[in-house]
Design a protein around this motif. Structure first.
Motif, PDB file in Angstrom:
ATOM      1  N   ASP A  52      45.732  28.242  41.620  1.00  0.00           N
ATOM      2  CA  ASP A  52      45.323  29.311  42.530  1.00  0.00           C
ATOM      3  C   ASP A  52      45.312  30.658  41.811  1.00  0.00           C
ATOM      4  N   ILE A  53      46.328  30.913  40.995  1.00  0.00           N
ATOM      5  CA  ILE A  53      46.391  32.175  40.244  1.00  0.00           C
ATOM      6  C   ILE A  53      45.240  32.249  39.255  1.00  0.00           C
ATOM      7  N   GLN A  54      44.958  31.143  38.558  1.00  0.00           N
ATOM      8  CA  GLN A  54      43.852  31.129  37.600  1.00  0.00           C
ATOM      9  C   GLN A  54      42.525  31.365  38.305  1.00  0.00           C
ATOM     10  N   LEU A  55      42.342  30.779  39.499  1.00  0.00           N
ATOM     11  CA  LEU A  55      41.111  30.968  40.260  1.00  0.00           C
ATOM     12  C   LEU A  55      40.954  32.424  40.670  1.00  0.00           C
ATOM     13  N   GLN A  56      42.054  33.044  41.127  1.00  0.00           N
ATOM     14  CA  GLN A  56      42.002  34.465  41.490  1.00  0.00           C
ATOM     15  C   GLN A  56      41.661  35.309  40.267  1.00  0.00           C
ATOM     16  N   ASP A  57      42.263  34.983  39.119  1.00  0.00           N
ATOM     17  CA  ASP A  57      41.969  35.726  37.895  1.00  0.00           C
ATOM     18  C   ASP A  57      40.498  35.583  37.511  1.00  0.00           C
ATOM     19  N   GLU A  58      39.965  34.354  37.649  1.00  0.00           N
ATOM     20  CA  GLU A  58      38.556  34.130  37.321  1.00  0.00           C
ATOM     21  C   GLU A  58      37.643  34.918  38.247  1.00  0.00           C
ATOM     22  N   GLU A  59      38.006  34.987  39.558  1.00  0.00           N
ATOM     23  CA  GLU A  59      37.197  35.761  40.496  1.00  0.00           C
ATOM     24  C   GLU A  59      37.229  37.242  40.132  1.00  0.00           C
ATOM     25  N   MET A  60      38.405  37.741  39.754  1.00  0.00           N
ATOM     26  CA  MET A  60      38.518  39.148  39.373  1.00  0.00           C
ATOM     27  C   MET A  60      37.701  39.413  38.110  1.00  0.00           C
ATOM     28  N   GLU A  61      37.745  38.465  37.147  1.00  0.00           N
ATOM     29  CA  GLU A  61      36.959  38.630  35.928  1.00  0.00           C
ATOM     30  C   GLU A  61      35.477  38.651  36.262  1.00  0.00           C
ATOM     31  N   GLU A  62      35.053  37.803  37.230  1.00  0.00           N
ATOM     32  CA  GLU A  62      33.641  37.782  37.621  1.00  0.00           C
ATOM     33  C   GLU A  62      33.253  39.129  38.229  1.00  0.00           C
ATOM     34  N   VAL A  63      34.131  39.666  39.080  1.00  0.00           N
ATOM     35  CA  VAL A  63      33.847  40.959  39.692  1.00  0.00           C
ATOM     36  C   VAL A  63      33.740  42.028  38.611  1.00  0.00           C
ATOM     37  N   GLN A  64      34.649  41.986  37.633  1.00  0.00           N
ATOM     38  CA  GLN A  64      34.665  43.017  36.601  1.00  0.00           C
ATOM     39  C   GLN A  64      33.577  42.812  35.551  1.00  0.00           C
ATOM     40  N   SER A  65      33.175  41.545  35.315  1.00  0.00           N
ATOM     41  CA  SER A  65      32.232  41.292  34.235  1.00  0.00           C
ATOM     42  C   SER A  65      30.783  41.511  34.644  1.00  0.00           C
ATOM     43  N   VAL A  66      30.511  41.563  35.945  1.00  0.00           N
ATOM     44  CA  VAL A  66      29.145  41.772  36.398  1.00  0.00           C
ATOM     45  C   VAL A  66      28.748  43.205  36.073  1.00  0.00           C
ATOM     46  N   ALA A  67      27.635  43.347  35.369  1.00  0.00           N
ATOM     47  CA  ALA A  67      27.183  44.675  34.975  1.00  0.00           C
ATOM     48  C   ALA A  67      26.604  45.376  36.196  1.00  0.00           C
ATOM     49  N   THR A  82      29.572  36.106  49.173  1.00  0.00           N
ATOM     50  CA  THR A  82      30.966  35.742  49.426  1.00  0.00           C
ATOM     51  C   THR A  82      31.907  36.772  48.813  1.00  0.00           C
ATOM     52  N   LEU A  83      31.632  37.183  47.586  1.00  0.00           N
ATOM     53  CA  LEU A  83      32.492  38.173  46.937  1.00  0.00           C
ATOM     54  C   LEU A  83      32.368  39.545  47.600  1.00  0.00           C
ATOM     55  N   ILE A  84      31.168  39.896  48.048  1.00  0.00           N
ATOM     56  CA  ILE A  84      30.998  41.183  48.751  1.00  0.00           C
ATOM     57  C   ILE A  84      31.855  41.193  50.004  1.00  0.00           C
ATOM     58  N   TYR A  85      31.732  40.146  50.812  1.00  0.00           N
ATOM     59  CA  TYR A  85      32.503  40.045  52.044  1.00  0.00           C
ATOM     60  C   TYR A  85      33.998  40.113  51.732  1.00  0.00           C
ATOM     61  N   SER A  86      34.429  39.400  50.703  1.00  0.00           N
ATOM     62  CA  SER A  86      35.846  39.391  50.324  1.00  0.00           C
ATOM     63  C   SER A  86      36.319  40.768  49.885  1.00  0.00           C
ATOM     64  N   GLU A  87      35.502  41.453  49.097  1.00  0.00           N
ATOM     65  CA  GLU A  87      35.888  42.777  48.603  1.00  0.00           C
ATOM     66  C   GLU A  87      35.956  43.787  49.748  1.00  0.00           C
ATOM     67  N   VAL A  88      35.009  43.739  50.667  1.00  0.00           N
ATOM     68  CA  VAL A  88      35.051  44.646  51.824  1.00  0.00           C
ATOM     69  C   VAL A  88      36.264  44.318  52.693  1.00  0.00           C
ATOM     70  N   PHE A  89      36.563  43.034  52.840  1.00  0.00           N
ATOM     71  CA  PHE A  89      37.761  42.633  53.576  1.00  0.00           C
ATOM     72  C   PHE A  89      39.004  43.226  52.909  1.00  0.00           C
ATOM     73  N   ASN A  90      39.062  43.179  51.576  1.00  0.00           N
ATOM     74  CA  ASN A  90      40.185  43.781  50.848  1.00  0.00           C
ATOM     75  C   ASN A  90      40.262  45.286  51.101  1.00  0.00           C
TER      76      ASN A  90
END
Length: 183
Positions: A52-67, A82-90
């Motif tokens: 679960d921690i690795q998956l969260q880290d991978e999602e954060m890397e995806e968010v940060q790596s997108v230009a 999905t990531l947009i909805y999640s980020e707005v939820f955060n």
């Protein structure tokens, strides 16, 4: 007949007492297997937590790596739905983490007019991947650049960029993007 019943009951009772006993080997083997089961469950839980921690880290890397747009801190326009909805939820659940950051997002314009004050509140609404859930952020257009007539119509697809902040009104805390611009 009574004698036969007593003998049968005595035999059943004796058999049940003998059947319940464990030999020391069987008992040790049973305890070892239980210990192994518990240890396996603990290891499995640990592996799941690490995954679960690795998956969260991978999602954060995806968010940060997108230009994205380098002029903003949080660019939601380059993320999957999905990531947009999640980020707005955060943002909604932990607004202090985003306070003062420049946010860029695209979504559907919506408006609420307070019946008591007549004040209009505009928001950019985003949907999740299945279009069943939505989150939104209020925005206020930059007063130096826009007039009331420049606000988009309800239902218009918009891209907005503004500074994320919170404000108090009637004892409640609200989220907004101030000094927003339409892109």
């Amino acid at each position: 007949m009574k004698k036969i019943n007593v003998i049968i009951l005595s035999a059943l009772l004796a058999y049940s007492l003998v059947a319940c006993g464990n030999s020391s080997e069987e008992k040790a083997s049973k305890e070892d297997s239980q210990t192994n089961t518990y240890a396996s469950a603990d290891i499995s839980d640990d592996i799941t937590a690490v995954d679960d921690i690795q998956l969260q880290d991978e999602e954060m890397e995806e968010v940060q790596s997108v230009a994205g747009d380098p002029s903003v801190d949080v660019d939601l326009t380059v993320l999957s739905s999905t990531l947009i909805y999640s980020e707005v939820f955060n943002m909604v659940t932990t607004p202090a983490d985003y306070e003062g950051k420049t946010v860029k997002m695209e979504g559907t314009c919506n408006m609420y007019q307070d019946p008591d004050t007549g004040k209009k509140y505009y928001a950019c609404i985003v949907q999740d991947a299945t279009q069943c859930c939505s989150q939104g952020l209020e925005f206020v257009l930059d007063e130096n650049t826009y007039t009331e007539d420049d606000y988009p119509k309800v239902g218009d697809e918009i891209t907005i960029k503004g500074t994320f902040t919170t404000y108090q009104e009637n004892g409640n805390t609200y989220l907004t993007m101030l000094d927003s611009t339409l892109i």
